[in-house]
Each structure stands twice: as C-alpha cells, then as structure tokens.
Design a protein around this motif. Structure first.
Motif, PDB file in Angstrom:
ATOM      1  N   ASP A 694      15.583  11.161   0.770  1.00  0.00           N
ATOM      2  CA  ASP A 694      14.287  11.145   1.453  1.00  0.00           C
ATOM      3  C   ASP A 694      13.145  10.930   0.456  1.00  0.00           C
ATOM      4  O   ASP A 694      13.172  11.442  -0.664  1.00  0.00           O
ATOM      5  CB  ASP A 694      14.080  12.473   2.196  1.00  0.00           C
ATOM      6  N   GLN A 695      12.144  10.159   0.944  1.00  0.00           N
ATOM      7  CA  GLN A 695      11.047   9.823   0.027  1.00  0.00           C
ATOM      8  C   GLN A 695      10.275  11.039  -0.457  1.00  0.00           C
ATOM      9  O   GLN A 695       9.650  10.993  -1.504  1.00  0.00           O
ATOM     10  CB  GLN A 695      10.045   8.837   0.576  1.00  0.00           C
ATOM     11  N   SER A 696      10.334  12.136   0.274  1.00  0.00           N
ATOM     12  CA  SER A 696       9.572  13.319  -0.166  1.00  0.00           C
ATOM     13  C   SER A 696      10.075  13.818  -1.528  1.00  0.00           C
ATOM     14  O   SER A 696       9.308  14.397  -2.300  1.00  0.00           O
ATOM     15  CB  SER A 696       9.682  14.424   0.881  1.00  0.00           C
ATOM     16  N   VAL A 730      10.255   4.276  -3.420  1.00  0.00           N
ATOM     17  CA  VAL A 730      10.092   4.149  -4.876  1.00  0.00           C
ATOM     18  C   VAL A 730       8.851   3.288  -5.141  1.00  0.00           C
ATOM     19  O   VAL A 730       8.802   2.116  -4.750  1.00  0.00           O
ATOM     20  CB  VAL A 730      11.346   3.505  -5.515  1.00  0.00           C
ATOM     21  N   GLU A 731       7.870   3.898  -5.801  1.00  0.00           N
ATOM     22  CA  GLU A 731       6.603   3.194  -5.998  1.00  0.00           C
ATOM     23  C   GLU A 731       6.316   2.923  -7.472  1.00  0.00           C
ATOM     24  O   GLU A 731       5.769   1.880  -7.820  1.00  0.00           O
ATOM     25  CB  GLU A 731       5.449   4.018  -5.422  1.00  0.00           C
ATOM     26  N   THR A 732       6.693   3.868  -8.309  1.00  0.00           N
ATOM     27  CA  THR A 732       6.216   3.773  -9.701  1.00  0.00           C
ATOM     28  C   THR A 732       7.340   3.448 -10.687  1.00  0.00           C
ATOM     29  O   THR A 732       8.524   3.609 -10.388  1.00  0.00           O
ATOM     30  CB  THR A 732       5.609   5.120 -10.135  1.00  0.00           C
ATOM     31  N   GLY A 749      11.285   0.318  -1.810  1.00  0.00           N
ATOM     32  CA  GLY A 749       9.936   0.891  -1.941  1.00  0.00           C
ATOM     33  C   GLY A 749       8.938  -0.134  -2.413  1.00  0.00           C
ATOM     34  O   GLY A 749       9.285  -1.281  -2.701  1.00  0.00           O
ATOM     35  N   TYR A 750       7.684   0.331  -2.440  1.00  0.00           N
ATOM     36  CA  TYR A 750       6.595  -0.577  -2.800  1.00  0.00           C
ATOM     37  C   TYR A 750       6.772  -1.127  -4.227  1.00  0.00           C
ATOM     38  O   TYR A 750       6.252  -2.172  -4.564  1.00  0.00           O
ATOM     39  CB  TYR A 750       5.246   0.139  -2.711  1.00  0.00           C
ATOM     40  N   HIS A 751       7.517  -0.394  -5.056  1.00  0.00           N
ATOM     41  CA  HIS A 751       7.765  -0.852  -6.423  1.00  0.00           C
ATOM     42  C   HIS A 751       8.360  -2.262  -6.418  1.00  0.00           C
ATOM     43  O   HIS A 751       8.041  -3.092  -7.266  1.00  0.00           O
ATOM     44  CB  HIS A 751       8.733   0.104  -7.124  1.00  0.00           C
TER      45      HIS A 751
HETATM   46  N1  LIG Z   1       4.514   5.745   0.832  1.00  0.00           N
HETATM   47  C1  LIG Z   1       5.491   4.860   0.792  1.00  0.00           C
HETATM   48  N2  LIG Z   1       6.080   4.518   1.962  1.00  0.00           N
HETATM   49  C2  LIG Z   1       7.082   3.585   1.872  1.00  0.00           C
HETATM   50  C3  LIG Z   1       7.512   3.028   0.680  1.00  0.00           C
HETATM   51  N3  LIG Z   1       8.512   2.181   0.945  1.00  0.00           N
HETATM   52  C4  LIG Z   1       8.696   2.213   2.262  1.00  0.00           C
HETATM   53  N4  LIG Z   1       7.832   3.077   2.843  1.00  0.00           N
HETATM   54  C5  LIG Z   1       7.704   3.440   4.212  1.00  0.00           C
HETATM   55  O1  LIG Z   1       8.668   4.407   4.471  1.00  0.00           O
HETATM   56  C6  LIG Z   1       9.185   4.281   5.777  1.00  0.00           C
HETATM   57  C7  LIG Z   1      10.655   4.139   5.686  1.00  0.00           C
HETATM   58  O2  LIG Z   1      11.188   4.151   6.927  1.00  0.00           O
HETATM   59  P1  LIG Z   1      11.881   5.372   7.505  1.00  0.00           P
HETATM   60  O3  LIG Z   1      12.134   6.456   6.528  1.00  0.00           O
HETATM   61  O4  LIG Z   1      13.065   4.854   8.253  1.00  0.00           O
HETATM   62  O5  LIG Z   1      10.807   5.937   8.551  1.00  0.00           O
HETATM   63  C8  LIG Z   1      10.447   5.184   9.603  1.00  0.00           C
HETATM   64  C9  LIG Z   1      11.305   5.374  10.795  1.00  0.00           C
HETATM   65  O6  LIG Z   1      11.688   6.727  10.871  1.00  0.00           O
HETATM   66  C10 LIG Z   1      10.364   5.063  11.934  1.00  0.00           C
HETATM   67  N5  LIG Z   1      10.649   3.707  12.385  1.00  0.00           N
HETATM   68  C11 LIG Z   1      10.143   2.539  11.932  1.00  0.00           C
HETATM   69  N6  LIG Z   1      10.680   1.546  12.652  1.00  0.00           N
HETATM   70  C12 LIG Z   1      11.549   2.091  13.535  1.00  0.00           C
HETATM   71  C13 LIG Z   1      12.432   1.557  14.543  1.00  0.00           C
HETATM   72  O7  LIG Z   1      12.548   0.360  14.759  1.00  0.00           O
HETATM   73  N7  LIG Z   1      13.188   2.460  15.256  1.00  0.00           N
HETATM   74  C14 LIG Z   1      13.110   3.788  15.033  1.00  0.00           C
HETATM   75  N8  LIG Z   1      13.869   4.596  15.752  1.00  0.00           N
HETATM   76  N9  LIG Z   1      12.302   4.308  14.088  1.00  0.00           N
HETATM   77  C15 LIG Z   1      11.526   3.454  13.358  1.00  0.00           C
HETATM   78  O8  LIG Z   1       9.072   5.149  11.480  1.00  0.00           O
HETATM   79  C16 LIG Z   1       9.099   5.632  10.142  1.00  0.00           C
HETATM   80  C17 LIG Z   1       7.948   5.079   9.385  1.00  0.00           C
HETATM   81  O9  LIG Z   1       8.052   3.733   9.278  1.00  0.00           O
HETATM   82  P2  LIG Z   1       7.032   2.936   8.395  1.00  0.00           P
HETATM   83  O10 LIG Z   1       5.659   3.366   8.697  1.00  0.00           O
HETATM   84  O11 LIG Z   1       7.385   1.518   8.521  1.00  0.00           O
HETATM   85  O12 LIG Z   1       7.334   3.461   6.998  1.00  0.00           O
HETATM   86  C18 LIG Z   1       8.483   3.031   6.356  1.00  0.00           C
HETATM   87  C19 LIG Z   1       8.049   2.293   5.129  1.00  0.00           C
HETATM   88  O13 LIG Z   1       6.953   1.466   5.334  1.00  0.00           O
HETATM   89  C20 LIG Z   1       6.875   3.444  -0.535  1.00  0.00           C
HETATM   90  O14 LIG Z   1       7.211   3.025  -1.629  1.00  0.00           O
HETATM   91  N10 LIG Z   1       5.881   4.362  -0.428  1.00  0.00           N
END
Ligand SMILES: Nc1nc2c(ncn2[C@@H]2O[C@@H]3COP(=O)(O)O[C@H]4[C@@H](O)[C@H](n5cnc6c(=O)[nH]c(N)nc65)O[C@@H]4COP(=O)(O)O[C@H]3[C@H]2O)c(=O)[nH]1
Length: 772
Positions: A694-696, A730-732, A749-751
């Motif tokens: 998890d990203q946390s 993963v960002e940095t 990740g954004y990295h």
């Molecule tokens: N701060 C930061 N964030 C990063 C980085 N790399 C990726 N992320 C974000 O982390 C989230 C990863 O998706 P997730 O854990 O599955 O978490 C997802 C997932 O749980 C849900 N989600 C998104 N699309 C779907 C979908 O089609 N179906 C379902 N059931 N859930 C979805 O929404 C959550 C959030 O999605 P997103 O806003 O797209 O946010 C994505 C992504 O944009 C990074 O380096 N730094």
C-alpha cells in the motif's frame, strides 16, 4: 259311657263335649292366628330392619317430611351431615333449626311448592353448610308423599353430594377464565391474583401467595398475595433462597414442594417463625413453579392459620394451578423479551433505532422545561469494515460489543447510547450545560476509549471513530432534523481525516445534498458515457520495462469537469452503482489492451480494480468471461486487483471464485496490502500472483523507520510465498532506491509515470517495442 238314667247327664255331657271341641278349635284357630301374626310381625320387623339398613347404607341423603316440612324419617347420612349422632334427634326438626334462616326459607319455599302443586322437583343443585361449616353442593330431588287415598301428606327427598364435581367444574371454569386472561395479555399481577383467589375459593381457611424468582436467580419477589397480611408480604419480598428459608425459599432451593404443617416447630422456619406468628400464620406448603424447560420461575404457597397439611385433592389442585401460573409467567417473560428485542439491538443490548426518536423527543421536551442542551452524537467507526471483512463476523461482533460498552462507560446514566445498525451508533447527551467545551470533553473521552487497543483471540486491533454533533435547540427543533444534522457533521468528521468529531454547522447540509446530487449525476453519467479510463504503467525494477498497466477510471462531469475516483467510487460502492460502472471498466480495459496488441505493440497485462460488491455478484465469473470473449483478449493478459479486506471477508468463497478464473488464465493481485489483517495461512492458500504494498507505507519511507520495516517485510514475505511484489505510489528517487535495494520486483507511481490516456500509453509501449 253309660246311656240309661243319665239322659240329662248324657245330654249335658254331649253338649259339654261339643263346647269343649269348639273351644279347642277356637283355641287352635287362635293359636294358629297368633302364630301367623307372630310370623308376620317377625317378618315385618326383619323387613323394617333391612329397609333401615338399606337407607342408612346409601351414601345419598334420604328423608321424608310432613306437610309442615318437619322431618319424619331420615337416613344416617342426613343425621351425619347435620352432626347428629342419633336419627331420632332429627325427627320433628325443621330446616329452620338446622340451617341459616335464608337457606331454610329457601328450602321451605321449594318444599311447599312441591307439596302444594303435587309436582316433583328433580335434580336441583343446592348449597348447604355441613356441621363443620364447610360448603357442600347437593343435587336434590323432592317428590310429594301420598297416603293410600292418594292424599299428599308430605314429601320425600333424596340428595346426592356433588361437591367434588361442582368444585371441579368451578375450577375448570375459573381456569378457563385465567387462561383467557393470559391469552388476552392481561397484566401478570392480575392473572396471578386471580389464580390465588381461585385457590382460596376452593380451599377453606387458606391464603395463597405467589413469589417470583428474580432474574438474579437468588431472590424471591412479590407476585400476588391478595389475602395475606400486606406487612407480611412486604417483609418477605426480596428474600434470598436457601436450604432453610421457610417453605418458599427452601422449595426453590430444593426445586421441590415443601410442606410445613407447623411453622412454629419446623426448623426450616427458624428464622421466620416469629414473623409468621406475628401475623397468625401457622402452616405453609409451597410448590415451585417450573417453566416448560424445568427452570424455577417462582413459588405457589398456601398458608393457613391452623396446623395442617394439604389433603391429596388440595395437593392436586395446587399442582394444577401452579402449572397455570407457570404458563402466565412464561408468557409474560416471552412478551417482555419480544418487546425488549423489538427495541434493543440483540448484539450489544443497546436500545435500537425504534427508541431513538421517542427518547430524543422526550429529552427535548424535558429540556424546554429545565433549559439545558440536548446533544445528538452520530458515531461511525472508521475502520470497522476492514476488521469485519478481514477477521470475520465473530471478531466484528466482539469489537462492536466492546466499543458499545466503552461508550456506555463514558456517558452518564441518564444519557443513552443506541445502535442504529452496522457500525453506526447514536449517543443522546441530556442535561448538557450550555457549553460546547463540556460536550467536547465527553466526546474526547469517547474517542479515546474507542481508540484503545482491542484484544481479540490473541490479536490486537485498533478502531477509531468519527462523530458528528447536533445540539438542541440551536441545530434543529425536531428529532428528524437533529439526527440528519448530526449525520452531516459525522460525514464532515470523516472527511476531515476521521478519528475526531465535528459540531454541526449550517454549511454541512449542503454537503449532504451534494452527495445525493452526486449519486444522481453518476447514474446519469453511466447512462451517458461520461466515464473514461487512464492507464498507469507498472514497471519491472530489474529490466525497467513496462510489463503491465493499471486501468484507473475518471469521470468527466458535464459541468464540474474531471472528478477523481476517490470522490465517487465509495459512493458507487455504497449504492451498488459500482456494478454497472465496474462492468464498463472491465470491458473497456480488455478492449483497449487487445487494440494495443492488434496494433503490434509488445503485449502487456492490464490490471483492473475490482470492488467487493462486484466480486460478490452471483454471476461475476460470467461477467469476466464475457468481457474476455467480447474483447478477444487472452485471459492471461488480465489481472484483477482485489483488496486485502475483500479477500478476507470470506476466504473460502474467494479462493473458489479465484480458482475458477485462474483456470481460465486470469491473474490476481492483492491491492493495498498491509492495511488489512490477512492471516499468513489464508494468504498462503490464495491463488495470487502479486502483492501490492500500500502506498501509505511507501509515502513515508524516507522518514519513517517503521514503514521501512514494513515495506521490507512485505517484500520478503511476498517473495517467500512465490508472489511478485509491486510497490505503488513511488514518487521519489529515495523511495525508488530503497525498493531497489530491498529487491522489490516492480514499481508503479509518479516516479515513472502518472496515470495517462491510452494514446500516451500507446506511445510509451511503442518506444518500448522499439527498444532492444
Ligand atoms: N500520490 C500518489 N498517488 C499515486 C501515485 N501513483 C499512482 N497513484 C494513485 O494511486 C491510486 C492507485 O490506485 P488504487 O490503489 O487502486 O486506488 C484506486 C482504486 O481503489 C479506485 N479506483 C480507481 N479506478 C477504479 C475502478 O475502475 N474500479 C474500482 N473498483 N476502483 C477504482 O480509486 C482509487 C484511487 O484511484 P486514483 O485516484 O486513480 O489513484 C490511483 C493513482 O492515481 C503516486 O506516485 N503518488
């Protein structure tokens, strides 16, 4: 004999002879007659004797009376019932000398009617008092007595004692009435009272008492004792049962009937005989009242002012009545239980939603009179779902009970903690001083109590809560508004980062309306294709190549612009809209990936998020196979991301579904790993190819020693379970370096890249295809 000279003599002699003969004949005739009469008299005497014996041995009462209704003849039964030793003592007497004036007058009137009308009276039921004063019921027939000239000279009567039948009839009628009372839900006190009176009416000189066993199983409480001295009943109310606690306390203790014929001398009464003597009670027999399961519910006792024991008929009647008492008590308990269950939550025992409005309205009414505040606090546990899903319902239930108790411990006895359902509670704080600080102090206590670690079956878990407060009269003037506003404040507390509380403010209502509007707009958006996908590359740390992309949904709202899934996915899950939306994502992701492959780009996996609601749809497997079939994409290029908590909800079911899809070639990844409570044994059995840290844990790698430890442990654990481990968020460079050094397999990740449109992915894949 000489004939001559003695003619006269002869004549005379002859004449004398004739006379003698006649005399002799007369004597003989007289003798015979006398003999005959003697025989007849003897026979008559025998007959009379037989008749007398017969009428005396008949158990019925036989008598004859003259025209003035004086007894002419009675049998022994009649003399006995009137307490006369000799039959003669009855002869010549009238009923006025034997019965009360009223009863005698009643008899006289009836008998005169029989005599004057010449019509018999057959089988009349009449009540008399016997010589001991006890009531007896007789079934009597009286017929006119006539002489040879057919003149009425009196009457003949025969009576049969039907007291036993009559009593049984009365008891049956009374019992039917009592049973009817029970069926009609009459108050228990009234039913028991009636039962005691029923017994008292049947048994002379007896006072009934029903005591009920308290819920604690130790003390006896007053049930009914309409004829016992009130002071005595008061004195024994609450007595503790024991081996020598009078008749009742001992009967419950021994679970069997206890008969004490003489209270004054019986050791069972040693501590209570003085009390009994004070009220003139001399004997007491007590029967335990048993439920149909055999549990003791109380006692049915009969007291008397004399030294005495129950006769067998009395014991029988007591047993019968005791059974009815048991039915009444059990029925009342069942009813109480039903009422309790209707108004209380079975798990925690707290009042439930049905009592909420009532209590709140009452509290507000009180407030108006005394003027302090009433606060409604909406409490929602923050991470309860995770505990429930990953550790199962037993753990979830245990947690709810513990949390409920902690809340109750934090508030005053006059406050009310209620469970609305799930992990939602409402606390009603009454008699509040007009100060937000005082409420804050209470809420902080509750917050801290809930956040205390919860030990369960060798594990320790933590929950926090979000609370919203609305206070009467400032935040609403009726129960409904206050609850709605407290709910809105609770949502605000969730948004503000959970584990805290918010006081209601007017702007919050707009938030609630916004949510409703969002839900409606989402429904519209699904129907009008307002959703689209972005893809975020997943990169192999060894080769640096993109091996997969994660599909992430976006919503292009016609007026609000692009909305993040963080804002609409939870609502979609709550409302079920995730099912049609998730179907669309799956189909679109498969279609796009196949399109890239068809365009000649090096094949990559496409990873799709699946929510619990989707995964538990009955035809989920069919939905996946249809998406594959319709897109033409091979199953091996599809990876489904399931969260840890979703998998742990029902591990066996999850494994079965996953195995079926795995057999087709579909892969699985565990998303957000580390936030739930997976057990190692469950993890081992899951057909999972990839763990996503998890990203946390990744976010604070540079600063937090613990997170570094957790990330390293997850990498090693996953690899030992033959899974690939991917770090998300993963960002940095530091994060990247740490993961690289700790042999993490893959990163996202954004990295490397943010989630990007399909065209941008196409470009990335094309450049990768061109690379050696
Ligand atoms: N701060 C930061 N964030 C990063 C980085 N790399 C990726 N992320 C974000 O982390 C989230 C990863 O998706 P997730 O854990 O599955 O978490 C997802 C997932 O749980 C849900 N989600 C998104 N699309 C779907 C979908 O089609 N179906 C379902 N059931 N859930 C979805 O929404 C959550 C959030 O999605 P997103 O806003 O797209 O946010 C994505 C992504 O944009 C990074 O380096 N730094």
């Amino acid at each position: 004999m000489p004939k001559t000279g003695s003619n006269r003599f002869d004549y005379r002699a002859e004449a004398g002879q004739t006379q003698v003969n006649r005399l002799i004949a007369t004597v003989e005739r007289l003798e015979a007659e006398f003999q005959h009469r003697e025989n007849a008299e003897r026979e008559w005497a025998t007959e009379r004797g037989l008749l007398r014996a017969m009428i005396d041995q008949v158990p019925d009462y036989l008598f004859a009376k003259d025209l003035e209704c004086r007894f002419l003849v009675v049998n022994k039964a009649v003399a006995d019932i009137h307490g006369r030793a000799r039959l003669q003592d009855m002869i010549g007497k009238t009923d006025f000398e034997l019965h009360t004036p009223e009863l005698a007058a009643q008899f006289y009137e009836i008998e005169q009617t029989v005599i004057q009308s010449g019509r018999p009276m057959i089988d009349m039921e009449e009540m008399v008092l016997d010589s001991t004063g006890a009531k007896r019921w007789l079934s009597t027939s009286k017929v006119p007595l006539r002489n040879d000239h057919n003149e009425i000279i009196g009457l003949v009567g025969i009576s049969r004692d039907v007291t036993a039948r009559r009593q049984a009839d009365l008891v049956r009628e009374e019992q039917a009435l009592v049973l009817e009372m029970i069926a009609m839900n009459a108050p228990l006190g009234e039913v028991l009272d009636r039962l005691v009176r029923l017994m008292e009416a049947q048994l002379d000189g007896v006072f009934g008492s029903i005591l009920l066993l308290d819920e604690d199983g130790v003390h006896l409480r007053h049930g009914a004792a309409p004829s016992l001295p009130a002071d005595y009943s008061k004195a024994i109310d609450g007595v503790a049962i024991g081996p020598d606690v009078g008749s009742c306390g001992t009967a419950v203790y021994r679970r069997q009937a206890v008969v004490v014929a003489d209270i004054a001398s019986d050791p069972l009464w040693k501590n209570y005989s003085e009390l009994a003597a004070l009220h003139g009670l001399r004997s007491c027999w007590s029967t335990p009242i048993l439920s149909h399961h055999g549990d003791v519910l109380g006692t049915f006792a009969m007291y008397s002012r004399e030294v005495r024991e129950p006769k067998s008929a009395e014991t029988h009647l007591t047993e019968l009545t005791t059974r009815i008492a048991a039915i009444a008590i059990e029925r009342k308990r069942a009813e109480d239980q039903i009422i309790f269950l209707a108004h209380h939550d079975t798990l925690t025992g707290l009042p439930n939603r049905s009592l909420l409005k009532d209590r709140l309205t009452q509290a507000m009414l009180q407030t108006q009179r005394h003027n302090p505040w009433v606060s409604v606090v909406f409490v929602d546990l923050d991470n309860f779902k995770t505990v429930n899903d990953s550790l199962g319902h037993t753990a979830g239930d245990a947690l709810l009970k513990i949390v409920a108790n902690r809340m109750v411990d934090c508030v005053k006895a006059t406050d009310t903690v209620m469970r609305l359902g799930g992990d939602e509670f409402v606390i009603l704080l009454v008699d509040q001083p007009e100060s937000p600080d005082a409420i804050s102090a209470t809420l902080n206590r509750i917050r801290a109590a809930i956040a205390e670690p919860v030990p369960f079956e060798g594990q320790v878990f933590h929950v926090t809560c979000s609370m919203g407060v609305a206070t009467f009269p400032n935040d609403g003037s009726d129960a409904e508004t206050l609850l709605m506003n407290a709910d809105a404040a609770m949502y605000k507390a969730k948004e503000a980062g959970r584990d805290g509380f918010q006081f209601y403010t007017a702007e919050m209502n707009t938030k609630v309306h916004e949510r409703l509007a969002l839900q409606e707009a989402m429904r519209h958006g699904i129907a009008h294709c307002e959703f689209y996908l972005l893809y975020q590359p997943q990169v192999d740390l060894q080769t640096g190549r993109i091996f997969a992309v994660e599909a992430l949904v976006r919503w292009k709202h016609p007026t609000q612009g692009v909305i993040s899934p963080v804002h609409f996915i939870p609502l979609a899950e709550e409302t079920g809209l995730i099912v049609p939306l998730g179907d669309w994502v799956l189909n679109e992701a498969c279609r796009q990936n196949k399109a890239w492959q068809d365009a000649g780009l090096s094949p990559v996996n496409v990873s799709v998020n699946v929510s619990g609601r989707q995964f538990h749809e009955k035809n989920w497997i069919c939905r996946v196979t249809r998406a594959l079939r319709e897109s033409g994409m091979e199953a091996r290029y599809l990876e489904l991301e399931l969260t840890e908590s979703l998998l742990m909800r029902n591990v066996d079911q999850a494994i079965a579904t996953m195995k079926e899809l795995q057999a087709l070639g579909v892969h699985f990844a565990i998303d957000d790993f580390g936030t739930g409570y997976s057990s190692l044994s469950a993890l081992k059995n899951l057909p999972v190819a990839r763990l996503k840290i998890d990203q946390s844990f990744i976010r604070n790698l540079a600063r937090d020693e613990n997170d570094r430890g957790i990330a390293a442990a997850v990498i090693s654990l996953g690899q030992r379970l033959n899974m690939r481990v991917i770090a998300e968020g993963v960002e940095t460079d530091e994060q990247f370096a740490f993961l690289h050094d700790n042999h993490c397999d893959e990163i996202q990740g954004y990295h490397f890249s943010r989630p990007i449109k399909s065209k941008a992915i196409e470009d990335l894949l094309r450049s990768q295809t061109a690379m050696p």
